[in-house]
Motif scaffolding. Structure first.
Motif, short mmCIF file in Angstrom:
data_model
loop_
_atom_site.label_atom_id
_atom_site.label_comp_id
_atom_site.label_asym_id
_atom_site.label_seq_id
_atom_site.Cartn_x
_atom_site.Cartn_y
_atom_site.Cartn_z
N LEU A 13 0.84 -1.20 0.00
CA LEU A 13 0.00 0.00 0.00
C LEU A 13 0.88 1.25 0.00
CD1 LEU A 13 -2.79 1.33 0.14
CD2 LEU A 13 -2.60 1.21 2.63
N PHE A 14 1.91 1.24 0.83
CA PHE A 14 2.84 2.37 0.84
C PHE A 14 3.44 2.60 -0.54
CE2 PHE A 14 7.26 3.74 0.98
CZ PHE A 14 7.09 5.01 1.49
N TYR A 15 3.92 1.53 -1.19
CA TYR A 15 4.50 1.66 -2.53
C TYR A 15 3.48 2.15 -3.55
CZ TYR A 15 8.66 -0.88 -0.91
OH TYR A 15 9.80 -1.25 -0.25
N LEU A 16 2.25 1.69 -3.43
CA LEU A 16 1.19 2.17 -4.32
C LEU A 16 0.97 3.66 -4.15
CD1 LEU A 16 -1.19 1.48 -6.32
CD2 LEU A 16 -2.61 1.27 -4.27
N TRP A 17 0.87 4.10 -2.92
CA TRP A 17 0.70 5.54 -2.66
C TRP A 17 1.88 6.33 -3.19
CZ3 TRP A 17 -1.12 5.48 3.14
CH2 TRP A 17 -2.46 5.10 3.19
N ARG A 18 3.09 5.85 -2.93
CA ARG A 18 4.28 6.57 -3.37
C ARG A 18 4.33 6.66 -4.90
NH1 ARG A 18 10.18 4.41 -1.99
NH2 ARG A 18 9.56 2.94 -3.58
N SER A 19 4.00 5.58 -5.58
CA SER A 19 4.06 5.59 -7.05
C SER A 19 2.98 6.48 -7.67
CB SER A 19 3.95 4.17 -7.61
OG SER A 19 2.66 3.64 -7.38
N ASN A 20 1.94 6.78 -6.90
CA ASN A 20 0.88 7.66 -7.39
C ASN A 20 0.98 9.07 -6.79
OD1 ASN A 20 -1.02 6.05 -9.18
ND2 ASN A 20 -0.72 4.68 -7.45
N ASN A 21 2.13 9.40 -6.23
CA ASN A 21 2.40 10.74 -5.69
C ASN A 21 1.35 11.21 -4.68
OD1 ASN A 21 4.77 11.11 -7.27
ND2 ASN A 21 3.45 11.51 -9.03
N VAL A 22 0.94 10.32 -3.82
CA VAL A 22 -0.06 10.65 -2.80
C VAL A 22 0.55 11.53 -1.72
CG1 VAL A 22 -1.53 9.65 -1.00
CG2 VAL A 22 -1.44 8.61 -3.26
N ASP B 222 7.27 14.62 4.44
CA ASP B 222 8.66 15.08 4.30
C ASP B 222 9.47 14.29 3.29
OD1 ASP B 222 8.09 16.97 6.22
OD2 ASP B 222 8.74 15.68 7.85
N SER B 223 9.24 13.01 3.20
CA SER B 223 9.99 12.17 2.28
C SER B 223 9.06 11.12 1.73
CB SER B 223 11.15 11.50 3.02
OG SER B 223 11.74 10.53 2.21
N CYS B 224 9.27 10.74 0.50
CA CYS B 224 8.46 9.66 -0.07
C CYS B 224 9.09 8.32 0.21
CB CYS B 224 8.27 9.88 -1.57
SG CYS B 224 7.13 11.21 -1.92
N ASP B 225 9.84 8.24 1.29
CA ASP B 225 10.44 6.98 1.72
C ASP B 225 10.01 6.69 3.14
OD1 ASP B 225 11.95 5.29 0.13
OD2 ASP B 225 13.60 6.72 0.02
N ILE B 226 10.15 5.46 3.54
CA ILE B 226 9.89 5.11 4.92
C ILE B 226 10.97 5.79 5.75
CG2 ILE B 226 9.74 3.22 6.57
CD1 ILE B 226 8.80 1.47 4.20
N ASN B 227 10.56 6.58 6.72
CA ASN B 227 11.52 7.34 7.51
C ASN B 227 11.02 7.44 8.95
OD1 ASN B 227 9.51 9.32 7.58
ND2 ASN B 227 10.34 10.39 5.81
#
Length: 110
Positions: A54-63, A68-73
């Protein structure tokens, strides 16, 4: 989009930060047919992988335009609770427990 909007509002205050928790959950399978699939480590990993996808889906769709970062942080936690926890479906509706719990936890920075 609503999650991103909430995080955007939190970022308006310099002394408030947040944790975004994406928790994947799993359904119990029939233990007589699939005993390995009910092993706690297996279903926790299944839930974690569900949350990660789900996280990767959101990141790939620019959610995450406000995050602050589009990475797990430090602000984003991806977890898997397997088939433990409250609020689960019961009485023949176990398949509905293949879900996510999304939490935004604001806190005051020092």
């Amino acid at each position: 989009k609503e999650i991103d909007s909430i995080v955007g509002r939190l970022k308006q205050y310099e002394n408030i930060s947040y944790k975004l928790v994406i928790d994947g959950r799993a359904a119990k399978s029939d233990t007589l047919k699939n005993p390995i699939q009910n092993h706690l480590m297996y279903v926790e990993k299944l839930g974690y992988n569900r949350a990660l996808e789900l996280f990767y889906l959101w990141r790939s769709n620019n959610v995450f335009s406000n995050i602050d970062s589009c990475d797990i942080n430090d602000n984003i936690l991806v977890t898997g609770s397997g088939y433990r926890g409250d609020g689960r479906y019961k009485y023949g509706k176990e398949d509905r427990n293949k879900t996510f719990i999304i939490q935004i936890i604001p806190y005051i920075k020092y």
